[in-house]
Design a protein around this motif. Sequence first.
Motif, mmCIF file in Angstrom:
data_model
loop_
_atom_site.group_PDB
_atom_site.id
_atom_site.type_symbol
_atom_site.label_atom_id
_atom_site.label_comp_id
_atom_site.label_asym_id
_atom_site.label_seq_id
_atom_site.Cartn_x
_atom_site.Cartn_y
_atom_site.Cartn_z
ATOM 1 N N LEU A 119 30.741 -4.543 -17.634
ATOM 2 C CA LEU A 119 29.988 -5.303 -18.596
ATOM 3 C C LEU A 119 31.959 -5.652 -18.965
ATOM 4 O O LEU A 119 31.444 -6.219 -19.489
ATOM 5 N N ASP A 120 32.708 -5.004 -19.667
ATOM 6 C CA ASP A 120 33.815 -5.578 -20.440
ATOM 7 C C ASP A 120 35.092 -5.928 -19.686
ATOM 8 O O ASP A 120 34.857 -6.937 -20.013
ATOM 9 N N ALA A 121 34.728 -5.370 -18.342
ATOM 10 C CA ALA A 121 35.891 -6.874 -17.481
ATOM 11 C C ALA A 121 34.744 -8.302 -17.451
ATOM 12 O O ALA A 121 35.969 -8.787 -17.255
ATOM 13 N N SER A 122 33.583 -8.116 -17.126
ATOM 14 C CA SER A 122 33.102 -9.597 -17.345
ATOM 15 C C SER A 122 33.575 -10.494 -18.360
ATOM 16 O O SER A 122 33.810 -11.128 -18.506
ATOM 17 N N GLU A 123 33.871 -9.513 -19.857
ATOM 18 C CA GLU A 123 33.919 -9.777 -20.867
ATOM 19 C C GLU A 123 35.172 -10.298 -21.488
ATOM 20 O O GLU A 123 35.961 -10.871 -22.263
#
Length: 183
Positions: free
Chosen positions: A119-123
Amino acid sequence: MEQFQPELETCPVCGSTSNCHIHDYYARSIIYFRSGRKLKQDLCIMRVFCDSCKHAHAILPDIIIPYSSYSLFFILFILGDAGLHTVEQLCEHFDVSEKQFHKWLTLWKSHMEQWLGMLDASETDNATFYRQLFLRDSFSAFSMDFIRLTACSFLQSHRNPVLTRPKNARYRQTSFSPDIFLF
């Protein structure tokens, strides 16, 4: 490395303590980038031997990616410039193939996702992660934490080998606290 004392370390394969000693040294080439030029240099790598399980272990500094000829910072410099130049310009300037560049970029994204979580990587865009990586107090601390999380070095391209002897031995990449920090 002059201050490294293998006899005080725990073997990463069998877990025994006080059984490692300096076994030998070997030369290893590393490709890096300095003052606008691609350079190649031989390094002297220490190997330690565990008398308990009879395994030898190479002691690699943070700048070396296991099984890679390119230094970690060479690859990071190329990837850091990825948003500023075309792939063709980067590959010509750093003298690498486009295929190699795309392998590194794919590995970068995969490891960024492993580190930050999906999730953090996608953001988080590549440039932000790159800045976060270089603004850390210690790259060595990040490097050791990444090994603990994933069992491989940051930007290492393949899994570590499976050990067959002794039967209960498992390959385990580990890290030692460095005596100096790169930045």
